[in-house]
Write a protein that holds these residues in place. Structure first.
Motif, PDB file in Angstrom:
ATOM      1  N   ALA A 179      -2.622   0.431  -8.941  1.00  0.00           N
ATOM      2  CA  ALA A 179      -2.032   1.521  -9.530  1.00  0.00           C
ATOM      3  C   ALA A 179      -1.631   2.246  -8.184  1.00  0.00           C
ATOM      4  N   VAL A 180      -2.842   1.983  -7.102  1.00  0.00           N
ATOM      5  CA  VAL A 180      -2.107   2.888  -5.769  1.00  0.00           C
ATOM      6  C   VAL A 180      -1.934   2.610  -4.138  1.00  0.00           C
ATOM      7  N   GLY A 181      -2.347   0.922  -4.920  1.00  0.00           N
ATOM      8  CA  GLY A 181      -2.342   0.140  -3.559  1.00  0.00           C
ATOM      9  C   GLY A 181      -1.057   0.552  -2.483  1.00  0.00           C
ATOM     10  N   LYS A 182      -0.497   0.123  -1.183  1.00  0.00           N
ATOM     11  CA  LYS A 182       0.375   0.289  -1.036  1.00  0.00           C
ATOM     12  C   LYS A 182       0.460  -0.755   0.514  1.00  0.00           C
ATOM     13  N   PRO A 183       0.976  -1.516   0.946  1.00  0.00           N
ATOM     14  CA  PRO A 183       0.615  -2.508   2.042  1.00  0.00           C
ATOM     15  C   PRO A 183       0.594  -1.716   3.145  1.00  0.00           C
ATOM     16  N   GLY A 184      -0.301  -2.182   4.209  1.00  0.00           N
ATOM     17  CA  GLY A 184      -0.703  -1.989   5.224  1.00  0.00           C
ATOM     18  C   GLY A 184      -0.832  -0.005   5.732  1.00  0.00           C
ATOM     19  N   SER A 185      -1.090  -0.179   4.857  1.00  0.00           N
ATOM     20  CA  SER A 185      -1.722   1.785   4.628  1.00  0.00           C
ATOM     21  C   SER A 185      -3.248   1.806   5.969  1.00  0.00           C
ATOM     22  N   LYS A 186      -4.055   2.806   5.853  1.00  0.00           N
ATOM     23  CA  LYS A 186      -4.773   3.373   6.642  1.00  0.00           C
ATOM     24  C   LYS A 186      -5.162   4.668   5.670  1.00  0.00           C
ATOM     25  N   VAL A 187      -6.297   3.840   4.940  1.00  0.00           N
ATOM     26  CA  VAL A 187      -7.452   4.355   3.842  1.00  0.00           C
ATOM     27  C   VAL A 187      -8.495   4.994   4.219  1.00  0.00           C
ATOM     28  N   LEU A 188      -8.791   5.530   3.396  1.00  0.00           N
ATOM     29  CA  LEU A 188     -10.078   6.490   3.719  1.00  0.00           C
ATOM     30  C   LEU A 188     -11.420   6.450   1.953  1.00  0.00           C
ATOM     31  N   GLU A 189     -12.016   6.006   1.775  1.00  0.00           N
ATOM     32  CA  GLU A 189     -12.468   5.849   0.351  1.00  0.00           C
ATOM     33  C   GLU A 189     -13.783   6.293   0.130  1.00  0.00           C
ATOM     34  N   TRP A 190     -13.324   7.676  -0.549  1.00  0.00           N
ATOM     35  CA  TRP A 190     -14.259   8.626  -0.386  1.00  0.00           C
ATOM     36  C   TRP A 190     -15.227   8.591  -1.433  1.00  0.00           C
ATOM     37  N   CYS A 191     -17.321   8.722  -0.827  1.00  0.00           N
ATOM     38  CA  CYS A 191     -18.119   8.286  -1.729  1.00  0.00           C
ATOM     39  C   CYS A 191     -18.257   7.029  -1.684  1.00  0.00           C
ATOM     40  N   ALA A 192     -18.077   5.895  -1.071  1.00  0.00           N
ATOM     41  CA  ALA A 192     -17.611   4.965  -1.511  1.00  0.00           C
ATOM     42  C   ALA A 192     -19.096   3.785  -2.073  1.00  0.00           C
ATOM     43  N   GLY A 193     -19.852   3.974  -1.932  1.00  0.00           N
ATOM     44  CA  GLY A 193     -20.974   2.970  -2.354  1.00  0.00           C
ATOM     45  C   GLY A 193     -21.048   2.304  -1.736  1.00  0.00           C
TER      46      GLY A 193
END
Length: 410
Positions: free
Chosen positions: A113-127
């Motif tokens: 639903a949210v993925g976009k090629p080449g993005s820099k992503v911050l995964e919050w409370c990632a486990g």
């Protein structure tokens, strides 16, 4: 999704919850009789068995079938949200190792639903960073995964290194340390089922850093430091509703993803705790509820007397030797059926209350200049907490282009 739409939906839910608060602002366990003034409603509730109560409580279709005539405004006030239509994110089976089936469904749907090629992503409370791994693999994202537990960071980093993924873990407590510097250079902040204050901080930190995109699936609104709910948006601040932490918990009481064994143990636990409280009231002469700590589920697979002996010891009492507790169990079963019948009505307001809370967050983001999208990510059978809140700090033209996402097949 315009801010006017969000305001209208919020206002409808706000009026509904205020006008009909007698039906949801109550404690079913403390009732000795049906508390509702509508005799026809009471007659309907009295016709339900415990099994029927459980079935209706887990089915929105049955809830509407039985109660739409009594609460027409309730069902009319629910926003008609768009449902995410997955095209199918192609992922190898080994990427889901050690992840439960429903959890894997949630992760893969969220990523698609949210993925976009080449993005820099911050995964919050990632486990362990399972969501980040999928985003790295499917979309070639560079992912920074924040997690406060060092052991989970170590396990997640080891797994990412083995898979040669561009994922880096940072041990970070989002409630105690500033997160805005970490958000300064990312394209997306993602949070899958971050609880209470954790996702509130994600919103405020993301806004403060002017993060281009925020994607959250909120959960457990009652897990907050404040005793009363602190609204985020101007609309919610103007509401006359003041929600306690206990009332916030109502929004997440849906349990329809639990397996049969878990539901059976939960039923036994509730029944036995009530039976014990009946005995305790006899001993003390007081009807005041005395809490028991959480305990291992194995207590509820044996004999009631064994559990009661353990429970009595928690209150420095002794359960009578040879007492099987049958009389208390019979009384408790009657009280539990009454509780379930009352909860059938109270639980009709779970979704309206949850939507009220999510719309408060959506309105806050809209007030901060973001374009907001709210959709239902999946069916409640996958997870009852299925409201995906997305925010974009783009122009209309740019925003429409980034919402068209798809998998990069491997």
């Amino acid at each position: 999704m315009s801010i006017d739409d969000l305001k209208l939906w919020f206002l409808q839910l706000d009026q509904l919850l205020e006008q009909q608060q007698a039906y949801w602002r109550l404690q079913p366990m403390q009732q000795n009789d049906l508390p509702f003034a509508d005799h026809s409603l009471n007659e309907l509730l009295l016709s339900f068995s415990l099994e029927q109560c459980d079935a209706i409580d887990q089915s929105p279709a049955l809830q509407q079938q039985y109660f739409a005539g009594f609460f027409p405004l309730l069902f009319a006030a629910l926003p008609k949200l768009q449902h995410f239509a997955p095209q199918g994110l192609e992922l190898p089976f080994w990427l889901s190792t050690d992840i439960g089936g429903r959890k894997w469904q949630q992760i893969s749907l969220f990523a698609e639903a949210v993925g976009k090629p080449g993005s820099k992503v911050l995964e919050w409370c990632a486990g362990k960073g399972h969501l980040g791994k999928v985003l790295c693999f499917a979309y070639q994202n560079k992912v920074t995964s924040l997690e406060w537990q060092a052991e989970l960071c170590q396990q997640g980093q080891l797994s990412a290194n083995k898979l040669n993924l561009d994922q880096f873990f940072i041990e970070h407590n989002v409630l105690e340390a500033q997160s805005q510097p970490l958000l300064a250079s990312v394209d997306q902040l993602v949070a899958l089922h971050a609880c209470g204050d954790l996702h509130r901080v994600a919103l405020t930190a993301g806004v403060a850093a002017r993060c281009p995109e925020l994607h959250l699936l909120p959960c457990c609104y009652h897990l907050q430091q404040d005793e009363c709910y602190q609204p985020l948006s101007e609309q919610a601040l103007a509401s006359r509703l003041r929600l306690s932490r206990a009332e916030l918990k109502l929004a997440v009481q849906g349990q329809n993803t639990a397996g049969e064994r878990v539901r059976r143990l939960r039923h036994t636990e509730v029944l036995w705790r009530r039976a014990y409280q009946l005995w305790l009231s006899e001993q003390s002469g007081s009807t005041l509820y005395r809490a028991l700590p959480s305990t291992a589920k194995h207590w509820f697979s044996g004999a009631f007397a064994d559990f009661a002996s353990w429970a009595a010891a928690q209150h420095q009492l002794e359960w009578p030797a040879g007492q099987d507790g049958h009389r208390y169990l019979v009384q408790a079963a009657q009280l539990l059926l009454l509780q379930r019948r009352i909860e059938l009505v109270q639980h009709l307001f779970r979704r309206p209350l949850e939507l009220w809370l999510v719309l408060d967050r959506a309105l806050y983001l809209a007030e901060q200049g973001y374009q907001v999208q709210l959709q239902q990510l999946c069916q409640a059978s996958v997870t009852p907490r299925n409201l995906l809140l997305s925010a974009y700090s783009y122009t209309d033209e740019q925003s429409s282009s980034v919402r068209v996402t798809g998998a990069v097949p491997r």
